[in-house]
Design a protein around this motif. Structure first.
Motif, PDB file in Angstrom:
ATOM      1  N   LEU A  34      -2.437   3.064   2.163  1.00 20.83           N
ATOM      2  CA  LEU A  34      -1.877   3.406   0.696  1.00 20.83           C
ATOM      3  C   LEU A  34      -0.283   3.566   0.566  1.00 20.83           C
ATOM      4  O   LEU A  34       0.118   3.083  -0.374  1.00 20.83           O
ATOM      5  CB  LEU A  34      -2.354   4.803   0.252  1.00 20.83           C
ATOM      6  N   LEU A  35       0.318   4.007   1.624  1.00 18.59           N
ATOM      7  CA  LEU A  35       1.732   4.317   1.678  1.00 18.59           C
ATOM      8  C   LEU A  35       2.375   2.753   1.699  1.00 18.59           C
ATOM      9  O   LEU A  35       3.616   2.606   1.060  1.00 18.59           O
ATOM     10  CB  LEU A  35       2.010   5.171   2.799  1.00 18.59           C
ATOM     11  N   VAL A  36       1.888   1.794   2.475  1.00 16.50           N
ATOM     12  CA  VAL A  36       2.123   0.435   2.495  1.00 16.50           C
ATOM     13  C   VAL A  36       2.212  -0.176   1.244  1.00 16.50           C
ATOM     14  O   VAL A  36       2.789  -0.980   0.871  1.00 16.50           O
ATOM     15  CB  VAL A  36       1.467  -0.106   3.448  1.00 16.50           C
ATOM     16  N   ILE A  37       0.897   0.091   0.432  1.00 17.81           N
ATOM     17  CA  ILE A  37       0.714  -0.725  -0.784  1.00 17.81           C
ATOM     18  C   ILE A  37       1.532  -0.343  -2.023  1.00 17.81           C
ATOM     19  O   ILE A  37       2.010  -0.888  -2.908  1.00 17.81           O
ATOM     20  CB  ILE A  37      -0.819  -0.393  -1.283  1.00 17.81           C
ATOM     21  N   PRO A  58       4.656   1.188  -2.695  1.00 21.96           N
ATOM     22  CA  PRO A  58       5.917   0.600  -3.353  1.00 21.96           C
ATOM     23  C   PRO A  58       5.815  -1.009  -3.615  1.00 21.96           C
ATOM     24  O   PRO A  58       6.674  -1.491  -4.678  1.00 21.96           O
ATOM     25  CB  PRO A  58       6.956   0.706  -1.888  1.00 21.96           C
ATOM     26  N   VAL A  59       4.865  -1.833  -2.719  1.00 18.78           N
ATOM     27  CA  VAL A  59       4.794  -3.317  -3.330  1.00 18.78           C
ATOM     28  C   VAL A  59       4.101  -3.340  -4.732  1.00 18.78           C
ATOM     29  O   VAL A  59       4.504  -4.166  -5.579  1.00 18.78           O
ATOM     30  CB  VAL A  59       3.904  -3.944  -2.280  1.00 18.78           C
ATOM     31  N   MET A  60       3.187  -2.521  -5.146  1.00 20.36           N
ATOM     32  CA  MET A  60       2.461  -2.375  -6.391  1.00 20.36           C
ATOM     33  C   MET A  60       3.585  -2.070  -7.619  1.00 20.36           C
ATOM     34  O   MET A  60       3.007  -2.597  -8.822  1.00 20.36           O
ATOM     35  CB  MET A  60       1.436  -1.329  -6.428  1.00 20.36           C
ATOM     36  N   GLN A  61       4.770  -1.506  -7.279  1.00 23.75           N
ATOM     37  CA  GLN A  61       5.735  -1.483  -8.244  1.00 23.75           C
ATOM     38  C   GLN A  61       6.187  -2.560  -8.729  1.00 23.75           C
ATOM     39  O   GLN A  61       7.068  -2.533  -9.909  1.00 23.75           O
ATOM     40  CB  GLN A  61       6.540  -0.486  -7.975  1.00 23.75           C
ATOM     41  N   PHE A 112      -3.347  -8.673   6.326  1.00 27.33           N
ATOM     42  CA  PHE A 112      -2.278  -9.253   5.552  1.00 27.33           C
ATOM     43  C   PHE A 112      -3.195  -9.927   4.271  1.00 27.33           C
ATOM     44  O   PHE A 112      -2.881  -9.567   3.209  1.00 27.33           O
ATOM     45  CB  PHE A 112      -1.518 -10.527   6.273  1.00 27.33           C
ATOM     46  N   HIS A 113      -4.175 -10.466   4.605  1.00 25.47           N
ATOM     47  CA  HIS A 113      -5.045 -11.135   3.516  1.00 25.47           C
ATOM     48  C   HIS A 113      -5.444 -10.123   2.538  1.00 25.47           C
ATOM     49  O   HIS A 113      -5.144 -10.450   1.336  1.00 25.47           O
ATOM     50  CB  HIS A 113      -6.209 -11.752   4.112  1.00 25.47           C
ATOM     51  N   MET A 114      -6.046  -8.930   2.863  1.00 25.72           N
ATOM     52  CA  MET A 114      -6.710  -7.987   2.074  1.00 25.72           C
ATOM     53  C   MET A 114      -5.332  -7.293   1.388  1.00 25.72           C
ATOM     54  O   MET A 114      -5.502  -6.954   0.231  1.00 25.72           O
ATOM     55  CB  MET A 114      -7.321  -7.037   2.789  1.00 25.72           C
ATOM     56  N   THR A 115      -4.354  -6.995   1.829  1.00 29.13           N
ATOM     57  CA  THR A 115      -3.253  -6.496   1.231  1.00 29.13           C
ATOM     58  C   THR A 115      -2.427  -7.454  -0.111  1.00 29.13           C
ATOM     59  O   THR A 115      -2.369  -6.840  -1.086  1.00 29.13           O
ATOM     60  CB  THR A 115      -1.958  -6.264   2.320  1.00 29.13           C
ATOM     61  N   LEU A 124      -2.888  -6.369  -3.944  1.00 25.68           N
ATOM     62  CA  LEU A 124      -1.669  -6.675  -4.851  1.00 25.68           C
ATOM     63  C   LEU A 124      -1.937  -7.392  -6.002  1.00 25.68           C
ATOM     64  O   LEU A 124      -1.757  -6.918  -7.213  1.00 25.68           O
ATOM     65  CB  LEU A 124      -0.604  -7.077  -4.001  1.00 25.68           C
ATOM     66  N   ILE A 125      -2.629  -8.506  -5.836  1.00 18.62           N
ATOM     67  CA  ILE A 125      -2.904  -9.361  -7.154  1.00 18.62           C
ATOM     68  C   ILE A 125      -3.804  -8.614  -7.879  1.00 18.62           C
ATOM     69  O   ILE A 125      -3.557  -8.720  -9.119  1.00 18.62           O
ATOM     70  CB  ILE A 125      -3.196 -10.853  -6.454  1.00 18.62           C
TER      71      ILE A 125
END
Length: 521
Positions: free
Chosen positions: A217-220, A222-225, A360-363, A367-368
């Protein structure tokens, strides 16, 4: 999902009125839609109520019109449009069917493929192979139905739009809720797999599963912003390569380790019964669940009637890959084949590498899909600030993405069993969204336009609808039962759930035996 804007009058209204043949009043609405990869589309079109009136007044030859569709630009703090919105993103209605096919390959091959070796173990060689092919053909057939409905109502951009034009706003609201549930649970499945693959990459670090999901969750977060997804073609290519490489590593590991002499496989599983059969089908349905986004993909095309051609690219890639994953896992592991393909490997460097690639694939997949769903939520709650780059717009986007991530996090911990959660989504939602709804929309469109439905069509559609409801009801019961049994066996939601992710005999006895340890001593 839409947000109605100010009705626009003028040239486009006159054009549609003239085409209707009498210049009568035509109600035009401006709506916003979340397109491919979360791109915001502004659509000026005739309302569904006006179309219904036109059909009653002018006979059966009517076709609705889209007067305008365009990408919507961001607004900066000063309220002016930001010219940098669509850098790296093509405008709508410019894609060819070959490009759409490539996008579909990268998006539809994902989490579901990892369950297929277990489905072969549950069904046997013949039933599993037949139904992978049959469900693909059903997907192609119902996708053609979606195209036929859009030919009558070209302003359709989503499943909810199709419901709106055929059955009205109540049906549209129902489909919006259904799609929200589907996206939430699918993102929860993705979050579960992100946490599991991260834990598997670092299997010697003994942290409980909820901790790994929290780290994910913490990885995802910031990228989701990110408000837009630039270079989506590169993302799709990397995403496809990563899942193929992960699968290839598992297959290579199985070939290197060889087949145990005691492994048995069957043409039809010996203990196969009706309930197990339906439960296994639900996971296969999940692997073909990309149909929910087909209308959004059609909206990107120069000629959406060519959409079925995209399966000329998808089919030769998707079906053989599914068959290879299922058959190889079943051949080497037999009835012990895992519902998580990577768990067919021993602990070791190949397992770590495959897990890292899957992470990587699932992240990227999260994101998409998360960006698309967050945009849908934002459009629904605050349509006039969706593209606001000011403080309020950013805070609203932060709230939408945070809500999506938190709900996904809760789902992944409430049902921390990948095979069962995937099968639950595949059985409870996919048959309805991807098979029943397109058929029902097609039937209603025929009635609206006065087209006679042939006897063989009634028979085929009736069989498919009954089959869809049968899979929905029986598999949902079986999957819920399996989840409850999983809680009893492995622990309640938010328990440690170290099984399969720790290299210890207490948590992963079968995997440790594969690796060469004697857990009975």
């Amino acid at each position: 999902m839409s947000s109605a804007g100010t009705l626009k009058e003028g040239t486009s209204m006159k054009k549609i009125a003239d085409e209707l043949g009498g210049g009568q009043d035509v109600a035009i609405e401006t709506v916003q839609r979340s397109g491919m990869f979360g791109k915001l589309l502004t659509v000026e079109r005739e309302t569904s109520a006006s179309i219904a009136f036109s059909l009653r007044s002018n006979g059966v030859s009517y076709r609705s019109n889209v007067s305008n569709m365009s990408s919507t630009r961001y607004k900066g703090k000063d309220g002016k449009e930001d010219s940098g919105l669509d850098i790296g993103i093509a405008p709508p209605q410019h894609a060819k069917w070959q490009s759409i096919g490539a996008i579909m390959v990268s998006e539809v091959v994902g989490a579901g493929v990892l369950t297929l070796s277990r489905k072969y173990a549950q069904l046997g060689w013949i039933p599993a192979t037949i139904f992978i092919v049959v469900i693909f053909l059903i997907t192609v057939y119902t996708s053609n139905m979606m195209v036929e409905v859009k030919k009558v109502f070209p302003a359709i951009i989503s499943m909810a739009d199709a419901a709106d034009y055929t059955f009205g706003r109540v049906a549209s609201s129902f489909v919006q809720v259904l799609m929200a549930i589907f996206l939430c649970t699918t993102l929860g499945d993705y979050m579960l797999l992100i946490g599991k693959s991260l834990a598997s990459t670092l299997y010697s670090v003994h942290l409980c599963f909820p901790v790994w999901v929290t780290i994910s969750l913490l990885v995802i977060f910031p990228v989701m912003q990110l408000r837009t997804l630039n270079s989506t073609t590169a993302l799709c290519v990397m995403n496809m390569v990563s899942i193929c490489a992960a699968v290839a590593l598992v297959i290579a590991g199985l070939v290197i380790d060889g087949r145990d002499p005691g492994v048995e496989t069957f043409l039809v599983a010996e203990d196969l019964d009706f309930l197990t059969f339906m439960q296994a089908l639900s996971a296969i349905f999940f692997t073909f669940g990309g149909q929910f986004m087909f209308y959004e993909l059609m909206a990107e095309m120069t000629d959406f009637t060519e959409f079925p051609k995209s399966f000329l690219i998808v089919g030769p890639f998707q079906v053989p890959l599914y068959l290879i994953v299922g058959t190889v896992g079943y051949y080497y592991k037999g009835e012990a084949a895992s519902g998580y393909f990577l768990d067919n490997l021993d602990f070791g460097w190949m397992y770590r590498a495959a897990s890292a690639l899957l992470f990587f694939h699932m992240t990227v997949g999260f994101l998409i899909l998360g960006n698309v769903f967050s945009r849908i939520v934002h459009i629904k709650l605050s349509p006039y600030r969706v593209n606001d780059l000011g403080l309020r717009g950013k805070l609203e986007w932060l709230g939408c993405t945070s809500a999506v991530i938190v709900v996904s996090y809760l789902i992944s911990n409430i049902v921390p069993f990948f095979d069962q959660l995937t099968s639950l989504i595949g059985g409870m939602l996919i048959p309805f969204v991807c098979m029943i709804l397109p058929i029902v929309f097609q039937i209603k469109t025929h009635f609206m336009t006065g087209r006679r439905i042939k006897a063989w069509e009634w028979a085929l559609w009736g069989v498919l609808i009954c089959f869809g409801f049968l899979v929905l009801g029986v598999s949902t019961y079986m999957n819920v039962k399996a989840i409850i049994e999983g809680w009893s066996t492995y622990g309640a939601p938010f328990s440690c759930h170290c099984d399969g992710i720790w290299d210890t005999c207490e948590c992963s006895p079968a995997r440790m035996e594969f690796t060469g340890y004697n857990c009975t001593v």
